[in-house]
Design a protein around this motif. Structure first.
Motif, PDB file in Angstrom:
ATOM      1  N   ALA A   1       0.834  -1.204   0.000  1.00  0.00           N
ATOM      2  CA  ALA A   1       0.000   0.000   0.000  1.00  0.00           C
ATOM      3  C   ALA A   1       0.869   1.255   0.000  1.00  0.00           C
ATOM      4  CB  ALA A   1      -0.918  -0.005   1.223  1.00  0.00           C
ATOM      5  N   LYS A   2       1.917   1.238   0.798  1.00  0.00           N
ATOM      6  CA  LYS A   2       2.815   2.396   0.876  1.00  0.00           C
ATOM      7  C   LYS A   2       3.547   2.618  -0.455  1.00  0.00           C
ATOM      8  CE  LYS A   2       3.940   1.909   5.845  1.00  0.00           C
ATOM      9  NZ  LYS A   2       4.997   1.372   6.729  1.00  0.00           N
ATOM     10  N   LEU A   3       3.981   1.506  -1.061  1.00  0.00           N
ATOM     11  CA  LEU A   3       4.668   1.616  -2.358  1.00  0.00           C
ATOM     12  C   LEU A   3       3.707   2.171  -3.408  1.00  0.00           C
ATOM     13  CD1 LEU A   3       6.629  -1.767  -2.490  1.00  0.00           C
ATOM     14  CD2 LEU A   3       7.656   0.514  -2.476  1.00  0.00           C
ATOM     15  N   ALA A   4       2.464   1.660  -3.380  1.00  0.00           N
ATOM     16  CA  ALA A   4       1.455   2.125  -4.334  1.00  0.00           C
ATOM     17  C   ALA A   4       1.260   3.627  -4.174  1.00  0.00           C
ATOM     18  CB  ALA A   4       0.142   1.380  -4.103  1.00  0.00           C
ATOM     19  N   HIS A   5       1.174   4.068  -2.939  1.00  0.00           N
ATOM     20  CA  HIS A   5       1.000   5.492  -2.649  1.00  0.00           C
ATOM     21  C   HIS A   5       2.200   6.289  -3.169  1.00  0.00           C
ATOM     22  CE1 HIS A   5      -0.203   9.072  -0.510  1.00  0.00           C
ATOM     23  NE2 HIS A   5       0.917   9.071   0.199  1.00  0.00           N
ATOM     24  N   PHE A   6       3.388   5.775  -2.914  1.00  0.00           N
ATOM     25  CA  PHE A   6       4.629   6.433  -3.350  1.00  0.00           C
ATOM     26  C   PHE A   6       4.631   6.633  -4.871  1.00  0.00           C
ATOM     27  CE2 PHE A   6       9.013   6.345  -4.858  1.00  0.00           C
ATOM     28  CZ  PHE A   6       9.693   7.160  -3.956  1.00  0.00           C
ATOM     29  N   TYR A   7       4.309   5.573  -5.603  1.00  0.00           N
ATOM     30  CA  TYR A   7       4.370   5.665  -7.063  1.00  0.00           C
ATOM     31  C   TYR A   7       3.164   6.403  -7.646  1.00  0.00           C
ATOM     32  CZ  TYR A   7       8.583   2.897  -6.983  1.00  0.00           C
ATOM     33  OH  TYR A   7       9.871   2.491  -6.755  1.00  0.00           O
ATOM     34  N   ARG A   8       2.024   6.317  -6.971  1.00  0.00           N
ATOM     35  CA  ARG A   8       0.859   7.080  -7.406  1.00  0.00           C
ATOM     36  C   ARG A   8       1.176   8.571  -7.347  1.00  0.00           C
ATOM     37  NH1 ARG A   8      -3.279   7.229  -9.580  1.00  0.00           N
ATOM     38  NH2 ARG A   8      -4.778   7.861  -8.008  1.00  0.00           N
ATOM     39  N   ARG A   9       1.876   8.958  -6.289  1.00  0.00           N
ATOM     40  CA  ARG A   9       2.238  10.374  -6.140  1.00  0.00           C
ATOM     41  C   ARG A   9       3.185  10.846  -7.232  1.00  0.00           C
ATOM     42  NH1 ARG A   9       3.687  11.497  -0.023  1.00  0.00           N
ATOM     43  NH2 ARG A   9       5.684  11.238  -1.028  1.00  0.00           N
ATOM     44  N   GLN A  10       3.890   9.880  -7.834  1.00  0.00           N
ATOM     45  CA  GLN A  10       4.746  10.240  -8.978  1.00  0.00           C
ATOM     46  C   GLN A  10       3.961  10.200 -10.284  1.00  0.00           C
ATOM     47  OE1 GLN A  10       8.209   7.737  -9.100  1.00  0.00           O
ATOM     48  NE2 GLN A  10       9.072   8.644  -7.248  1.00  0.00           N
ATOM     49  N   GLY A  11       2.661  10.003 -10.176  1.00  0.00           N
ATOM     50  CA  GLY A  11       1.805  10.012 -11.351  1.00  0.00           C
ATOM     51  C   GLY A  11       1.742   8.681 -12.086  1.00  0.00           C
ATOM     52  N   LYS A  12       2.215   7.625 -11.458  1.00  0.00           N
ATOM     53  CA  LYS A  12       2.199   6.328 -12.130  1.00  0.00           C
ATOM     54  C   LYS A  12       0.872   5.613 -11.904  1.00  0.00           C
ATOM     55  CE  LYS A  12       7.171   5.469 -11.910  1.00  0.00           C
ATOM     56  NZ  LYS A  12       7.501   6.153 -13.173  1.00  0.00           N
ATOM     57  N   GLN A  13       0.496   4.817 -12.912  1.00  0.00           N
ATOM     58  CA  GLN A  13      -0.699   3.991 -12.754  1.00  0.00           C
ATOM     59  C   GLN A  13      -0.286   2.644 -12.164  1.00  0.00           C
ATOM     60  OE1 GLN A  13      -3.010   3.207 -16.347  1.00  0.00           O
ATOM     61  NE2 GLN A  13      -4.234   1.724 -15.193  1.00  0.00           N
ATOM     62  N   VAL A  14      -0.834   2.341 -11.003  1.00  0.00           N
ATOM     63  CA  VAL A  14      -0.396   1.160 -10.256  1.00  0.00           C
ATOM     64  C   VAL A  14      -1.550   0.166 -10.130  1.00  0.00           C
ATOM     65  CG1 VAL A  14       0.551   0.346  -8.049  1.00  0.00           C
ATOM     66  CG2 VAL A  14       1.194   2.609  -8.911  1.00  0.00           C
ATOM     67  N   LEU A  15      -1.256  -1.104 -10.374  1.00  0.00           N
ATOM     68  CA  LEU A  15      -2.238  -2.177 -10.156  1.00  0.00           C
ATOM     69  C   LEU A  15      -1.752  -3.055  -9.022  1.00  0.00           C
ATOM     70  CD1 LEU A  15      -3.363  -3.902 -13.483  1.00  0.00           C
ATOM     71  CD2 LEU A  15      -4.763  -2.648 -11.830  1.00  0.00           C
ATOM     72  N   LEU A  16      -2.663  -3.461  -8.154  1.00  0.00           N
ATOM     73  CA  LEU A  16      -2.289  -4.377  -7.085  1.00  0.00           C
ATOM     74  C   LEU A  16      -2.798  -5.774  -7.431  1.00  0.00           C
ATOM     75  CD1 LEU A  16      -3.205  -2.203  -3.944  1.00  0.00           C
ATOM     76  CD2 LEU A  16      -1.101  -2.221  -5.299  1.00  0.00           C
ATOM     77  N   ALA A  17      -2.017  -6.788  -7.123  1.00  0.00           N
ATOM     78  CA  ALA A  17      -2.435  -8.169  -7.363  1.00  0.00           C
ATOM     79  C   ALA A  17      -2.555  -8.877  -6.023  1.00  0.00           C
ATOM     80  CB  ALA A  17      -1.416  -8.877  -8.263  1.00  0.00           C
ATOM     81  N   ALA A  18      -3.743  -9.411  -5.747  1.00  0.00           N
ATOM     82  CA  ALA A  18      -4.003 -10.039  -4.447  1.00  0.00           C
ATOM     83  C   ALA A  18      -3.495 -11.482  -4.455  1.00  0.00           C
ATOM     84  CB  ALA A  18      -5.493  -9.974  -4.116  1.00  0.00           C
ATOM     85  N   GLY A  19      -2.189 -11.622  -4.438  1.00  0.00           N
ATOM     86  CA  GLY A  19      -1.554 -12.941  -4.534  1.00  0.00           C
ATOM     87  C   GLY A  19      -1.508 -13.715  -3.230  1.00  0.00           C
ATOM     88  N   ASP A  20      -1.980 -13.108  -2.146  1.00  0.00           N
ATOM     89  CA  ASP A  20      -2.141 -13.889  -0.914  1.00  0.00           C
ATOM     90  C   ASP A  20      -3.564 -14.403  -0.910  1.00  0.00           C
ATOM     91  OD1 ASP A  20      -2.338 -15.039   1.539  1.00  0.00           O
ATOM     92  OD2 ASP A  20      -1.788 -13.270   2.705  1.00  0.00           O
ATOM     93  N   THR A  21      -3.736 -15.574  -1.530  1.00  0.00           N
ATOM     94  CA  THR A  21      -5.089 -16.138  -1.673  1.00  0.00           C
ATOM     95  C   THR A  21      -5.414 -17.086  -0.537  1.00  0.00           C
ATOM     96  OG1 THR A  21      -4.193 -17.914  -3.034  1.00  0.00           O
ATOM     97  CG2 THR A  21      -5.040 -16.003  -4.199  1.00  0.00           C
ATOM     98  N   PHE A  22      -4.487 -17.192   0.391  1.00  0.00           N
ATOM     99  CA  PHE A  22      -4.601 -18.155   1.474  1.00  0.00           C
ATOM    100  C   PHE A  22      -5.738 -17.799   2.436  1.00  0.00           C
ATOM    101  CE2 PHE A  22      -2.704 -20.179   5.384  1.00  0.00           C
ATOM    102  CZ  PHE A  22      -2.791 -21.469   4.912  1.00  0.00           C
TER     103      PHE A  22
END
Ligand SMILES: Nc1nc2c(ncn2[C@@H]2O[C@H](COP(=O)(O)OP(=O)(O)OP(=O)(O)O)[C@@H](O)[C@H]2O)c(=O)[nH]1
Ligand SMILES: [Mg+2]
Length: 303
Positions: A119-140
Motif C-alpha cells: 500500500a505504501k509503495l502504491a502510494h509512493f508511485y501514485r504520487r509520482q503520477g504512475k498507474q499502479v495495479l495491485l495483485a491479491a496474490g495472498d489467496t490463502f
C-alpha cells in the motif's frame, strides 16, 4: 522535514539505544583498547550481530589509524563512516522497466508488513503520477484479499483478485494481462507468508516468479523481501531462507519506528549482500522511505 530528519525521527529508538551505550565511550578522555571493546558490545546489543560488529570495530580501528584520530569524541563520525562502507557496491534504487509495466513481487513471512508495504509503495508511485495495479496474490486467507482491497480504495488503485484459495500464480497472470491491456506502469503483487508450510510456500513463490518471467521480458523487475525490524537477528535468518527459493533483489525493513533493533540492517547488507531498498517507519501510507545508506548511518550514530 528532510530525509535525514525523517530517518532520525523514525530511527529514534535504535538511535537512542545505540547512542546510550556508546556515549560513555565517546566522552572518555583517551582512545584505548577498552573503548573498542565497549563499542563492540554496544553494537552487539543493538542487534548488529557478532560478525558484523567485529567487522565494524575493525573498520573504525583502521579509520582511526589512517586519520590519526586519538579523541574518543571523533568515534561517532568514524563509526558512521564504517557503517556507510558496508553498503558500498549495493544499489538501493528500484529497477524499473524501461518499457511496459514494472513487476514487483513482495514476499516475506506472516505479519512482517507485506500488505502494508505494498500500500505504501502504491502510494509512493501514485504520487509520482504512475498507474499502479495491485495483485491479491495472498489467496490463502479471505481477509488478506479484503485488506488489499481496502488499501487499494484508500490509495486509489485497482486490485486484481480471485477467490480465496485460488492459484496465486493465476492471479498474477491476470494482473499482468490487465496491466498490459490498460497500459499500467506498475504491478505490485502480494503473496502469502505462512512459514509453517515452507515447502509449498516456496514452490508457490517460484511458480509466480516463472509466470512473471514468461509473460513479460525482464519481469519480475524486483523481488522485495519484507522483514520485520523488531525481530532483529530473525530477520537475517528469514532473508537467508527466502533467498534459497527466489532471487531476492531488495529488502524492505519494516517497523523500525517501534524498535531499538534497527542495527540488523547492517548484517543483512554486509553478510547477504542484498540491498535494503525501503524502510518502514510507521503504519501510515506515508511512512515508507527509500533507503539511504548515508542518512541511515549518520542518523543512527549521531547524538
Ligand atoms: N509501526 C509500524 N507498523 C507497521 C509497519 N509496517 C507494517 N506495520 C503493521 O504490521 C501489521 C502487519 O502488517 P501487514 O501488512 O498486514 O503484514 P503482512 O506481512 O501482510 O501479514 P500477513 O498477510 O498476515 O502475512 C499491521 O498492523 C501493520 O500496520 C511499520 O513500518 N511500522
Ligand atoms: Mg498480508
Amino acid at each position: 522535514m528532510g530525509l535525514f530528519d525523517r530517518f532520525k525521527k523514525g530511527l529514534e529508538k535504535s538511535r537512542t539505544g545505540l547512542w546510550g551505550r556508546l556515549s560513555g565511550i565517546f566522552s572518555r578522555s583517551r582512545l584505548d583498547e577498552s573503548a573498542f571493546e565497549e563499542m563492540e558490545e554496544a553494537l552487539l546489543a543493538a542487534d548488529v550481530g557478532v560478525d558484523t560488529s567485529v567487522w565494524l570495530v575493525e573498520q573504525v580501528r583502521r579509520l582511526a589509524r589512517e586519520q590519526r584520530v586519538d579523541q574518543p569524541s571523533e568515534l561517532p563520525r568514524l563509526l558512521a563512516q564504517a557503517m556507510a562502507s558496508a553498503f558500498e557496491g549495493l544499489d538501493s534504487s528500484m529497477h524499473l522497466a524501461t518499457s511496459g509495466p514494472t513487476v514487483v513481487l513482495v514476499v516475506g513471512v506472516n505479519g512482517v508488513g507485506k500488505t502494508t508495504t505494498i500500500a505504501k509503495l502504491a502510494h509512493f508511485y501514485r504520487r509520482q503520477g504512475k498507474q499502479v495495479l495491485l495483485a491479491a496474490g495472498d489467496t490463502f486467507r479471505a481477509a488478506a484479499i479484503d485488506q488489499l482491497l481496502t488499501w487499494g480504495q484508500r490509495v486509489g488503485c485497482d486490485v486484481i483478485r480471485h477467490r480465496p484459495g485460488a492459484d496465486a500464480a493465476a492471479v498474477l497472470y491476470d494482473a499482468l494481462q490487465a496491466a498490459q491491456a490498460r497500459g499500467a506502469d506498475m504491478v505490485l503483487c502480494d503473496t502469502a507468508g505462512r512459514l509453517h508450510n515452507k515447502a509449498p510456500l516456496m514452490a508457490e513463490l517460484s511458480k509466480m516468479y516463472k509466470v512473471a518471467q514468461r509473460e513479460l521480458p525482464g519481469a519480475p523487475h524486483e523481488v522485495l523481501l519484507v522483514v520485520d525490524g523488531t525481530t532483529g537477528q530473525n530477520a537475517l535468518n528469514q532473508a537467508r531462507t527466502f533467498r534459497e527459493a527466489v532471487q531476492v533483489t531488495g529488502i524492505a525493513v519494516t517497523k523500525l519506528d517501534g524498535t531499538a533493533k534497527g542495527g540488523v540492517i547492517l548484517p543483512i547488507v554486509r553478510e547477504l549482500r542484498i540491498p535494503v531498498k525501503w524502510v518502514g517507519l510507521g503504519e501510515k501510507m506515508d511512512d515508507l522511505e527509500p533507503f539511504d545508506p548515508a542518512a541511515f548511518s549518520q542518523a543512527i550514530c549521531e547524538p
